[in-house]
Design a protein around this motif. Structure first.
Motif, PDB file in Angstrom:
ATOM      1  N   LEU A   1      37.834  34.092  34.996  1.00 54.43           N
ATOM      2  CA  LEU A   1      38.878  34.129  33.976  1.00 54.43           C
ATOM      3  C   LEU A   1      38.369  34.999  32.828  1.00 54.43           C
ATOM      4  CD1 LEU A   1      41.632  33.105  33.054  1.00 54.43           C
ATOM      5  CD2 LEU A   1      40.493  31.128  32.066  1.00 54.43           C
ATOM      6  N   HIS A   2      38.937  36.176  32.694  1.00 59.18           N
ATOM      7  CA  HIS A   2      38.421  37.150  31.741  1.00 59.18           C
ATOM      8  C   HIS A   2      38.973  36.951  30.326  1.00 59.18           C
ATOM      9  CE1 HIS A   2      38.266  41.183  29.750  1.00 59.18           C
ATOM     10  NE2 HIS A   2      37.049  41.140  30.215  1.00 59.18           N
ATOM     11  N   ARG A   3      40.295  36.683  30.228  1.00 59.10           N
ATOM     12  CA  ARG A   3      40.917  36.558  28.907  1.00 59.10           C
ATOM     13  C   ARG A   3      42.313  35.973  29.080  1.00 59.10           C
ATOM     14  NH1 ARG A   3      41.793  41.610  30.781  1.00 59.10           N
ATOM     15  NH2 ARG A   3      43.887  42.503  30.531  1.00 59.10           N
ATOM     16  N   THR A   4      42.954  35.686  27.958  1.00 54.98           N
ATOM     17  CA  THR A   4      44.375  35.365  27.950  1.00 54.98           C
ATOM     18  C   THR A   4      45.086  36.430  27.124  1.00 54.98           C
ATOM     19  OG1 THR A   4      44.205  33.967  25.977  1.00 54.98           O
ATOM     20  CG2 THR A   4      43.906  32.901  28.124  1.00 54.98           C
ATOM     21  N   GLU A   5      46.370  36.578  27.371  1.00 55.02           N
ATOM     22  CA  GLU A   5      47.111  37.612  26.655  1.00 55.02           C
ATOM     23  C   GLU A   5      47.467  37.195  25.240  1.00 55.02           C
ATOM     24  OE1 GLU A   5      50.350  38.936  29.050  1.00 55.02           O
ATOM     25  OE2 GLU A   5      49.030  39.921  30.497  1.00 55.02           O
ATOM     26  N   GLY A   6      47.256  35.909  24.901  1.00 58.72           N
ATOM     27  CA  GLY A   6      47.344  35.484  23.510  1.00 58.72           C
ATOM     28  C   GLY A   6      48.740  35.217  22.993  1.00 58.72           C
ATOM     29  N   VAL A   7      49.788  35.482  23.786  1.00 55.87           N
ATOM     30  CA  VAL A   7      51.163  35.287  23.332  1.00 55.87           C
ATOM     31  C   VAL A   7      51.945  34.601  24.447  1.00 55.87           C
ATOM     32  CG1 VAL A   7      53.282  36.411  22.536  1.00 55.87           C
ATOM     33  CG2 VAL A   7      51.056  37.337  21.872  1.00 55.87           C
ATOM     34  N   PHE A   8      52.717  33.570  24.099  1.00 55.28           N
ATOM     35  CA  PHE A   8      53.561  32.907  25.089  1.00 55.28           C
ATOM     36  C   PHE A   8      54.742  33.808  25.445  1.00 55.28           C
ATOM     37  CE2 PHE A   8      51.394  29.097  23.593  1.00 55.28           C
ATOM     38  CZ  PHE A   8      51.204  28.414  24.788  1.00 55.28           C
TER      39      PHE A   8
ATOM     40  N   LEU B   1      51.751  31.012  29.184  1.00 62.15           N
ATOM     41  CA  LEU B   1      50.708  31.892  28.662  1.00 62.15           C
ATOM     42  C   LEU B   1      50.029  32.541  29.850  1.00 62.15           C
ATOM     43  CD1 LEU B   1      49.007  32.847  26.188  1.00 62.15           C
ATOM     44  CD2 LEU B   1      47.455  30.960  26.690  1.00 62.15           C
ATOM     45  N   TYR B   2      49.943  33.849  29.833  1.00 63.39           N
ATOM     46  CA  TYR B   2      49.337  34.551  30.959  1.00 63.39           C
ATOM     47  C   TYR B   2      47.825  34.639  30.772  1.00 63.39           C
ATOM     48  CZ  TYR B   2      53.755  35.934  33.037  1.00 63.39           C
ATOM     49  OH  TYR B   2      54.979  35.922  33.659  1.00 63.39           O
ATOM     50  N   ALA B   3      47.103  34.085  31.749  1.00 62.93           N
ATOM     51  CA  ALA B   3      45.650  34.254  31.817  1.00 62.93           C
ATOM     52  C   ALA B   3      45.362  35.381  32.793  1.00 62.93           C
ATOM     53  CB  ALA B   3      44.994  32.959  32.290  1.00 62.93           C
ATOM     54  N   VAL B   4      44.328  36.151  32.500  1.00 66.66           N
ATOM     55  CA  VAL B   4      44.014  37.330  33.302  1.00 66.66           C
ATOM     56  C   VAL B   4      42.699  37.091  34.032  1.00 66.66           C
ATOM     57  CG1 VAL B   4      43.619  39.807  33.300  1.00 66.66           C
ATOM     58  CG2 VAL B   4      45.240  38.809  31.676  1.00 66.66           C
ATOM     59  N   ALA B   5      42.759  37.106  35.352  1.00 66.47           N
ATOM     60  CA  ALA B   5      41.560  36.983  36.187  1.00 66.47           C
ATOM     61  C   ALA B   5      41.069  38.375  36.548  1.00 66.47           C
ATOM     62  CB  ALA B   5      41.875  36.195  37.454  1.00 66.47           C
ATOM     63  N   ARG B   6      39.760  38.512  36.657  1.00 68.76           N
ATOM     64  CA  ARG B   6      39.167  39.817  36.990  1.00 68.76           C
ATOM     65  C   ARG B   6      38.315  39.676  38.242  1.00 68.76           C
ATOM     66  NH1 ARG B   6      36.865  43.736  32.373  1.00 68.76           N
ATOM     67  NH2 ARG B   6      39.114  43.718  31.961  1.00 68.76           N
ATOM     68  N   VAL B   7      38.474  40.645  39.133  1.00 71.32           N
ATOM     69  CA  VAL B   7      37.757  40.669  40.409  1.00 71.32           C
ATOM     70  C   VAL B   7      36.896  41.930  40.449  1.00 71.32           C
ATOM     71  CG1 VAL B   7      37.966  40.626  42.917  1.00 71.32           C
ATOM     72  CG2 VAL B   7      39.682  39.488  41.511  1.00 71.32           C
ATOM     73  N   ASP B   8      35.614  41.767  40.750  1.00 73.26           N
ATOM     74  CA  ASP B   8      34.730  42.910  40.899  1.00 73.26           C
ATOM     75  C   ASP B   8      34.778  43.436  42.333  1.00 73.26           C
ATOM     76  OD1 ASP B   8      33.829  42.754  38.254  1.00 73.26           O
ATOM     77  OD2 ASP B   8      32.290  41.278  38.783  1.00 73.26           O
ATOM     78  N   ASP B   9      34.728  44.755  42.459  1.00 71.40           N
ATOM     79  CA  ASP B   9      34.683  45.417  43.771  1.00 71.40           C
ATOM     80  C   ASP B   9      35.778  44.895  44.696  1.00 71.40           C
ATOM     81  OD1 ASP B   9      33.763  47.117  45.778  1.00 71.40           O
ATOM     82  OD2 ASP B   9      32.328  45.643  46.529  1.00 71.40           O
ATOM     83  N   PRO B  10      37.047  45.019  44.303  1.00 68.19           N
ATOM     84  CA  PRO B  10      38.113  44.452  45.138  1.00 68.19           C
ATOM     85  C   PRO B  10      38.218  45.093  46.510  1.00 68.19           C
ATOM     86  CG  PRO B  10      39.028  45.853  43.419  1.00 68.19           C
ATOM     87  CD  PRO B  10      37.575  45.704  43.108  1.00 68.19           C
ATOM     88  N   TYR B  11      37.854  46.357  46.645  1.00 69.10           N
ATOM     89  CA  TYR B  11      37.963  47.032  47.942  1.00 69.10           C
ATOM     90  C   TYR B  11      36.692  46.931  48.775  1.00 69.10           C
ATOM     91  CZ  TYR B  11      42.610  48.920  47.232  1.00 69.10           C
ATOM     92  OH  TYR B  11      43.975  49.045  47.080  1.00 69.10           O
ATOM     93  N   ALA B  12      35.765  46.069  48.333  1.00 72.81           N
ATOM     94  CA  ALA B  12      34.557  45.749  49.099  1.00 72.81           C
ATOM     95  C   ALA B  12      33.757  46.999  49.454  1.00 72.81           C
ATOM     96  CB  ALA B  12      34.924  44.980  50.367  1.00 72.81           C
TER      97      ALA B  12
END
Length: 425
Positions: A267-274, A281-292
């Protein structure tokens, strides 16, 4: 008349015979026997309440999007004279790879002219410096009373001409840098490791400044926007508004024709506004190396994939985990007292999801909860215990996840194995 008389006589005889039979059966009836009712208690399965520490797991859904996406455009005009072999939609390009080349001849000519102008300006500056030195020697030979004003001295020493020559050299150098930059811009390179999403140009096409060439997106990291309802925010430890906090772990997965694939995320961050329409509230997940690319053995997480997300949240203490089907309307459970009597018990539950409920108040350690579905009219009835199992061991034989649990804003809570058991039939 004789026939009517015969029919009447037959009817009277039949009634007399029927009455005689009825009287005989009544006289010879057996004596009545009163039987005592047999009471058979209902057989139930029970779960013995065991309080646990469980961690909240909020479920959400979202679509994979790139962290960076760039529309490459031409910065100079000209005809495309060369394209890379991997300049195709869907192909991977590394940072710095050459994608296109625009005809550089006009810009090479501009560069030569700029270099010539610089050399001419340098020569002119050298001449002016020489003249200034000669003027300085002559100025020193003049009588002291002939040196009238600073302006006259500067003009005699050719300082304005020297400053003009220096300015002309700076202008020529600036034009030279511009010519070099324009020549470099005839080569279109990948700004980062990316996949080509769209291409808008081809070999032989004439382009001008601002013409779209291709769209690329980064393959180093990807993001997923996950909607979290306001009522579920209390279950999560959200990153601070200034960022920098270690985000919660997220399990991303897809289920395609029964094949489940998982990817780790944070969980990297939230967008801070409803969101004004959905109140989430949108939370933003981050994935490293998505294309493997760095992990060849892992399944790639392609852009545009719709994924489910289990977000690890806060930990709650003194929670009793039970199968969801045992909870009745009004937050009521069947609890069996020491005399094996059914009693209604109202409890407090956390918001549930999936196939389990999480009782935070209303049950004490050791309370026996019926796992068998019973009719509400049986309140106060005596039951027979068929089997008993601690609530923290209700892991095997859990019922399948209901369709409701697949809702994008569903909440589930995990405390080890999935809780639940089949009700006794």
């Amino acid at each position: 008349m004789s026939s009517i008389r015969k029919q009447s006589i037959i009817a009277v005889l039949m009634l007399a015979v029927a009455a005689a039979v009825a009287v005989t059966l009544y006289i010879k009836r057996p004596p009545a026997q009163i039987a005592q009712p047999e009471f058979r208690p209902v057989s139930v399965d029970v779960a013995v309440a065991v309080k646990q520490s469980i961690r909240v797991e909020v479920q959400a859904q979202g679509t994979v999007t790139p962290l960076r996406e760039t529309a490459l455009m031409a910065e100079v005009s000209g005809r495309i004279i060369d394209v890379a072999e991997n300049f195709l939609v869907g192909n991977f390009v590394a940072e710095g790879d050459v994608l296109l080349r625009i005809d550089p001849r006009d810009y090479q000519t501009e560069l030569l002219r700029a270099q010539s102008t610089v050399e001419s300006a340098e020569s002119n500056l050298a001449q002016e410096r020489g003249r200034a030195e000669v003027a300085l020697r002559e100025w020193k030979k003049l009588p002291a009373n002939s040196q009238r004003s600073d302006e006259a001295r500067d003009l005699y020493l050719r300082k304005p001409q020297l400053e003009l020559a220096e300015a002309q050299l700076l202008s020529a150098l600036a034009d030279l840098n511009t010519a070099r930059d324009r020549l470099e811009r005839t080569i279109i390179k990948a700004p980062y490791s990316a996949v080509i999403r769209n291409k808008h140009s081809e070999l032989g096409q004439f382009v001008t400044a601002g013409t779209p060439l291709a769209d690329v997106f980064s393959v180093e990291q990807a993001e997923i926007r996950l909607p979290i309802p306001q009522s579920r925010l209390g279950y999560l430890a959200l990153p601070g508004i200034q960022g920098g906090d270690q985000g919660a772990e997220i399990d991303l997965y897809t289920d395609v024709a029964g094949a489940v694939t998982h990817w780790p995320a944070t969980l990297h961050r939230t967008e801070g506004v409803f969101d004004e329409r959905s109140r989430v509230l949108y939370a933003v997940a981050r994935v490293d190396d998505p294309y493997a690319l760095e992990n060849p053995g892992r399944e790639p997480l392609r852009l545009g994939t719709f994924v489910n997300a289990n977000i690890s949240g806060r930990e709650f203490d003194d929670i009793v985990v039970l199968p969801r089907y045992v909870l009745r309307a009004g937050n009521l459970l069947w609890v069996i007292d020491e005399q094996n009597t059914l009693r209604n018990r109202q409890v407090t539950v956390l918001r549930t999801g999936g196939d389990r409920i999480f009782v935070s108040d209303g049950l004490d350690t050791g309370d026996r909860v019926s796992l068998t579905a019973l009719d509400p009219s049986m309140n106060g009835s005596t039951v027979q215990i068929n089997s008993s199992i601690p609530s923290d061991q209700l892991g095997e034989g859990a019922p399948a996840l209901s369709d409701e649990a697949a809702d994008s804003n569903q909440v589930s809570l995990s405390a080890g194995p999935a809780a639940g058991t089949a009700a006794a039939q």
